[in-house]
Motif scaffolding. Structure first.
Motif, PDB file in Angstrom:
ATOM      1  N   GLU A 119       0.821  -1.080  -0.035  1.00 54.36           N
ATOM      2  CA  GLU A 119      -0.090   0.096   0.026  1.00 54.36           C
ATOM      3  C   GLU A 119       0.847   1.315  -0.114  1.00 54.36           C
ATOM      4  O   GLU A 119       1.994   1.413   0.620  1.00 54.36           O
ATOM      5  N   GLN A 120       0.455   2.120  -0.701  1.00 56.19           N
ATOM      6  CA  GLN A 120       0.977   3.564  -0.682  1.00 56.19           C
ATOM      7  C   GLN A 120      -0.100   4.750  -0.444  1.00 56.19           C
ATOM      8  O   GLN A 120      -1.342   4.150  -1.040  1.00 56.19           O
ATOM      9  N   ALA A 121       0.243   6.004  -0.195  1.00 58.25           N
ATOM     10  CA  ALA A 121      -0.834   6.836  -0.281  1.00 58.25           C
ATOM     11  C   ALA A 121      -0.743   7.978  -0.721  1.00 58.25           C
ATOM     12  O   ALA A 121       0.976   8.577  -0.750  1.00 58.25           O
ATOM     13  N   MET A 122      -1.345   8.957  -1.368  1.00 59.62           N
ATOM     14  CA  MET A 122      -0.971  10.262  -1.911  1.00 59.62           C
ATOM     15  C   MET A 122      -2.005  11.076  -1.823  1.00 59.62           C
ATOM     16  O   MET A 122      -3.190  10.827  -1.872  1.00 59.62           O
ATOM     17  N   GLY A 123      -1.716  12.372  -1.546  1.00 57.20           N
ATOM     18  CA  GLY A 123      -2.909  13.342  -1.295  1.00 57.20           C
ATOM     19  C   GLY A 123      -2.309  14.870  -1.065  1.00 57.20           C
ATOM     20  O   GLY A 123      -0.989  14.956  -1.213  1.00 57.20           O
ATOM     21  N   TYR A 124      -3.246  15.627  -0.869  1.00 52.67           N
ATOM     22  CA  TYR A 124      -3.020  17.034  -0.612  1.00 52.67           C
ATOM     23  C   TYR A 124      -3.142  17.373   0.853  1.00 52.67           C
ATOM     24  O   TYR A 124      -4.144  16.710   1.412  1.00 52.67           O
ATOM     25  N   SER A 125      -2.370  18.272   1.580  1.00 50.39           N
ATOM     26  CA  SER A 125      -2.687  18.801   2.907  1.00 50.39           C
ATOM     27  C   SER A 125      -2.683  20.192   2.896  1.00 50.39           C
ATOM     28  O   SER A 125      -1.837  20.796   2.036  1.00 50.39           O
ATOM     29  N   THR A 126      -3.858  20.596   3.408  1.00 47.62           N
ATOM     30  CA  THR A 126      -4.017  22.315   3.170  1.00 47.62           C
ATOM     31  C   THR A 126      -4.154  22.705   4.815  1.00 47.62           C
ATOM     32  O   THR A 126      -5.014  22.055   5.446  1.00 47.62           O
ATOM     33  N   ARG A 127      -3.588  23.525   5.084  1.00 54.18           N
ATOM     34  CA  ARG A 127      -3.647  24.457   6.409  1.00 54.18           C
ATOM     35  C   ARG A 127      -4.037  25.883   6.113  1.00 54.18           C
ATOM     36  O   ARG A 127      -3.330  26.297   5.181  1.00 54.18           O
ATOM     37  N   PHE A 128      -4.943  26.401   6.970  1.00 58.74           N
ATOM     38  CA  PHE A 128      -5.270  27.838   7.360  1.00 58.74           C
ATOM     39  C   PHE A 128      -5.052  28.071   8.680  1.00 58.74           C
ATOM     40  O   PHE A 128      -5.686  27.450   9.486  1.00 58.74           O
ATOM     41  N   ILE A 129      -4.204  28.977   8.820  1.00 58.48           N
ATOM     42  CA  ILE A 129      -3.921  29.609  10.346  1.00 58.48           C
ATOM     43  C   ILE A 129      -3.994  31.016  10.275  1.00 58.48           C
ATOM     44  O   ILE A 129      -3.378  31.850   9.274  1.00 58.48           O
TER      45      ILE A 129
END
Length: 174
Positions: A119-129
């Motif tokens: 298994e492998q995983a890929m995605g986007y991480s978005t942060r607002f501070i």
């Protein structure tokens, strides 16, 4: 000209420069107005370390000491496979100068648990501070990434896999 019928204005105001009446170069702005924005990209980082490493930085010089700074980042991440069952994750930290504003350190961040080694995983991480630096001196925001426990490689912002990483900083008048 004033239009008493309440229709569209009858004239157009065109200016090249607006200068503050009492303080040169400063114009009173209402709360909530965007004063300035800065944008940039985050660097690629491939790491198997649980120690935070720099993904890049962006500086801004606030026009007002009471301003609110909205920071938004987007990272693309790819977790590689591992030969045993374990959490795979990408951790993020955001600092203003040397002060940590937000961190996944000690947590799981963008994580998945897999059983097996394919298994492998890929995605986007978005942060607002939000930040209130309370200064009109230049401040630098630095962004960091790490692997969840140092056991699994994480590839941040590889443009072969996705759009890469982006930074947006916005000064908002308060």
């Amino acid at each position: 000209k004033y239009n008493p019928n309440g229709d569209s204005p009858m004239s157009t105001l065109k200016v090249d420069t607006i200068t503050g009446k009492t303080t040169s170069g400063t114009v009173a702005m209402p709360a909530g107005m965007v004063v300035q924005t800065k944008t940039g990209t985050l660097n690629r980082l491939t790491t198997s370390s649980a120690t935070m490493a720099s993904l890049g930085s962006l500086s801004i010089t606030p026009k007002f000491s009471t301003s609110l700074i909205l920071i938004s980042i987007q990272n693309h991440y790819f977790h590689t496979n591992l030969s045993d069952d374990y959490w795979r994750g990408a951790l993020i930290e955001i600092k203003r100068d040397s002060t940590s504003l937000e961190t996944d350190g000690g947590g799981f961040g963008e994580a998945n648990i897999f059983e097996g080694n394919s298994e492998q995983a890929m995605g986007y991480s978005t942060r607002f501070i939000y930040d209130t630096p309370s200064t009109t001196n230049s401040v630098s925001y630095e962004f960091f990434g790490a692997s969840i426990s140092g056991r699994v490689a994480v590839d941040f912002n590889n443009t072969s896999f996705g759009a890469g990483g982006k930074i947006h900083i916005m000064e908002i008048k308060q």
